[in-house]
Design an enzyme around this catalytic site. Structure first.
Site, PDB file in Angstrom:
ATOM      1  N   ASP A  51       0.687  -1.116   0.069  1.00 44.64           N
ATOM      2  CA  ASP A  51       0.064   0.015  -0.056  1.00 44.64           C
ATOM      3  C   ASP A  51       0.870   1.248   0.080  1.00 44.64           C
ATOM      4  OD1 ASP A  51      -2.441   1.488   0.169  1.00 44.64           O
ATOM      5  OD2 ASP A  51      -3.296   0.525   1.656  1.00 44.64           O
TER       6      ASP A  51
ATOM      7  N   ASP B 291     -10.683   1.697  -3.349  1.00 49.86           N
ATOM      8  CA  ASP B 291     -11.027   1.216  -2.049  1.00 49.86           C
ATOM      9  C   ASP B 291     -12.653   1.118  -2.169  1.00 49.86           C
ATOM     10  OD1 ASP B 291      -8.707   0.936  -0.852  1.00 49.86           O
ATOM     11  OD2 ASP B 291      -8.373   3.076  -0.103  1.00 49.86           O
TER      12      ASP B 291
END
Length: 701
Positions: free
Chosen positions: A440, A505
């Site tokens: 990430d 997301d």
């Protein structure tokens, strides 16, 4: 003057080269079988301008007199700022052209190379600039440049933001420039580094279209520009900050690769070319098996880690058919929320007294692969790493630098930072049977200066690539996902070091349908992570049935982002059925070509995935139907003289409120239709409720 040609079965590229100037692209398009007469390349000369007009070259400068943006901006103490080129060497093969150009000042050498992938008609353009002088050269800009057809007046680009990636923007090209500049230090949500140009009103099936993609994961510029004479060019490159690239004698700058392709049949041709190209040229899987279905812990338990919760989630996930378990944020030292711990990449033994070995044993027993979330480029000020090495971050001394998610950015250009990260990550991969890293990166770069105070965003991206390459070389069995607050780092540069993108997301099927439709122009399905979230989306507040959420995730690299420990029997069975369906059709989805379809209703998203003799068709009703009776959907890529068995493989259990009867074909047990009729007459669609989905299968008899 020499004209060099690259040919595939479908396309031709012609570049004219002469010794006293930069080469010129004379033709790029459908396959030619003989060279055009050069007289066709000599246009009229208008009044009230220069007495000669240079054609657009592959390396324009401020000395050309085209009055368009130059590819090169460089100088040495104010000299050599308007270079002219001499061609000193040429190398040509059936699929590659390479030129060496030297500036008349003698300061700069340009190595320029274009490769045609004859199977996919994708061009890859590589460029390197070298300082040939005996003093430092300031390089301020290099934009790889390509001429565009004058009839291309439409530009399709993609913007976005967190949880709303791949928003299409269609604009008319002005006399002047359309420029998209990204300064965020990663690929960004804002400006995806790819765009399309085409004839006015081009669609998925009609129009002449060129497409470009810059394989770079940092700051970048994309430009389309036209002048009053009609000269039109596309440019793309890394956006260089002041003083960022200073070339010492004999030092060189290697620019990001520009990828380009062209289609005479709308942007479906672009999608087909790029999807095949990525599969054949950029992906490097650790194994030959299918892409495993994930269960990710984030939306199931967030930071609420206990051994029992993690074990129970693994048991429940295995029971519904998951194949890999990804332990997300919250497992490492000091990490009880998102304000602390980043940088301390050791297991939190207050939560895991036996570290991750009990979880590894559970995963082995349940047959799940082991994946782990990391965010190596970041550090929290509240961490042991930052307390010990506050100087390891990208920052300008003495200036306020805003935090983002309580994070600062580690300076990967420092050897000691690279060593620290590699050793800690490698230790984790060596101690545990981890075969997957969710990598990430959750903040933009501001004031990204190295220890000397010099701008470092370009070198930071290069250092990231180097770290990933070193880690993959040491652990070749490990797959890596590129996640950056969702889809903020998706490009061909990072894809050469990773295997999967977390597209967004946002798991809301309504939003994902649109994102996945446009992302498929550049990427094949198997690299687009798409998960079945909970019924209630935490990013939008919408609710969707399991069939709609699963049918959306079906066409990517499927995963689960849902607490499956507490499902009722109906949801558990629906999820199990969806995963079984994905596994059944996964070979087709992950090898087939996805093409957009053009439904009559503008409130529908439709596409077809084809890997002959199988075809899958998806129709998603975004909003209320525009008309009370929908039109027929014409399909693509079928054999006109073949007959196809048609079946429904997924539809919403509760839908059809807007119609009294179904189309006739939906009431029959066995339907066989000709390819010709499906492509010309089309398939009558049912009246669909908003946010409902229909997935069909066609198999050639």
């Amino acid at each position: 003057m020499t004209v060099h040609a690259l040919h595939s079965e479908r396309s031709t590229l012609l570049i004219e080269a002469q010794s006293d100037d930069a080469p010129v692209v004379r033709y790029w398009g459908a396959r030619l079988h003989q060279l055009p007469d050069p007289v066709l390349w000599q246009p009229a000369l208008p009044q009230a301008g220069l007495d000669e007009v240079r054609p657009l070259s592959i390396a324009p400068t401020l000395a050309d007199g085209t009055f368009l943006e130059p590819a090169l901006r460089s100088h040495q103490h104010g000299q050599g700022w308007a270079e002219q080129w001499q061609l000193t060497a040429t190398q040509a093969t059936d699929a590659e052209l390479a030129f060496v150009l030297v500036s008349r000042s003698g300061l700069v050498r340009l190595n320029w190379q274009v490769t045609l992938d004859t199977a996919t008609d994708v061009l890859s353009i590589h460029t390197t600039l070298t300082n040939q002088s005996d003093a430092e050269l300031a390089l301020e800009q290099w934009l790889t440049t390509w001429p565009l057809p004058r009839e291309h007046n439409d530009v399709l680009s993609f913007t976005g933001r967190w949880v709303n990636e791949f928003q299409p923007r269609r604009q008319a090209l002005p006399i002047g420039a359309l420029e998209l500049t990204n300064l965020k230090g990663r690929t960004s949500h804002d400006h995806f580094p790819g765009l399309l140009t085409g004839t006015p009103g081009f669609t998925s099936e009609q129009g002449d279209v060129c497409a470009f993609h810059l394989g770079w994961s940092g700051n970048h510029r994309l430009r389309v520009e036209r002048n009053q004479q009609g000269h039109t060019q596309f440019q793309a490159g890394a956006h260089l900050l002041p003083g960022e690239i200073r070339l010492e004698p004999d030092a060189h700058f290697t620019a990001p690769v520009l990828y380009a392709t062209r289609s005479s049949s709308g942007f479906n041709g672009i999608a087909a070319n790029f999807q095949q190209f990525v599969r054949s040229n950029l992906l490097n899987w650790p194994g030959n098996g299918p892409r495993p279905v994930h269960i990710n812990t984030w939306e199931a338990i967030y930071f609420d880690h206990t051994q029992k919760a993690l074990d129970d989630l693994a048991e429940a996930a295995a029971a519904v058919g998951a194949e890999r378990y990804v332990l997300d944020d919250g497992w490492f030292q000091g990490r009880r929320d998102d304000t602390s711990g980043l940088g301390d990449w050791t297991v939190n033994e207050s939560i895991y007294p036996e570290k991750l070995h009990p979880l590894a044993a559970t995963l082995q027993r349940t047959g799940l692969g082991f994946g782990l979330w990391v965010e190596p480029e970041m550090v929290n000020p509240d961490s042991n790493l930052y307390r010990n090495h506050p100087e390891w971050v990208l920052a300008i001394n003495g200036q306020h630098q805003p935090l983002a998610r309580q994070q600062r950015v580690l300076d990967l250009t420092r050897t000691e930072v690279q060593t620290y990260l590699f050793e800690h990550l490698s230790a984790l991969l060596s101690e545990y049977p981890i075969t997957y890293l969710k990598w990430d990166m959750n903040r933009d770069l501001v004031q990204a200066a190295d220890a000397r105070g010099q701008a470092a965003t370009f070198r930071q991206t290069e250092a990231l690539y180097a770290l990933l390459a070193k880690l993959r070389n040491a652990h070749p069995e490990v797959e890596i996902e590129s996640c950056a607050s969702g889809g903020a780092r998706m490009d061909y540069g990072i894809l050469q070091h990773t295997h999967r993108f977390w597209l967004s997301d946002c798991n809301d099927a309504h939003e994902r349908q649109r994102m996945q439709q446009w992302a498929a122009l550049f990427f094949p399905a198997e690299v687009l992570g798409s998960h079945i979230g909970p019924p209630h989306s935490h990013t939008t507040g919408r609710q969707h049935t399991t069939e709609v959420r699963a049918g959306t995730a079906l066409f990517g690299h499927m995963g689960i982002e849902w607490d499956v420990r507490h499902l009722n029997d109906a949801d558990r069975q629906a999820l199990t059925n969806a995963i079984d369906l994905h596994k059944e059709w996964r070979p087709i989805i992950h090898s087939g070509i996805r093409r957009s379809l053009q439904p009559v209703d503008p409130n529908q998203i439709a596409f077809q995935t084809a890997a002959a003799p199988h075809h899958l068709i998806s129709v998603f009703q975004q909003d209320m139907p525009e008309l009370s009776v929908p039109g027929s959907l014409r399909l693509l890529a079928l054999q006109p003289d073949k007959r196809y068995r048609l079946s429904i493989i997924l539809q919403c259990a509760k839908t059809g409120h807007l119609m009294k009867t179904l189309p006739a074909w939906m009431t029959r047990d066995a339907v066989r239709l000709s390819g010709e009729s499906l492509m010309t007459v089309g398939l009558p669609l049912p009246v669909m409720d908003p946010d409902s989905l229909l997935v069909l299968a066609l198999t050639e008899d």
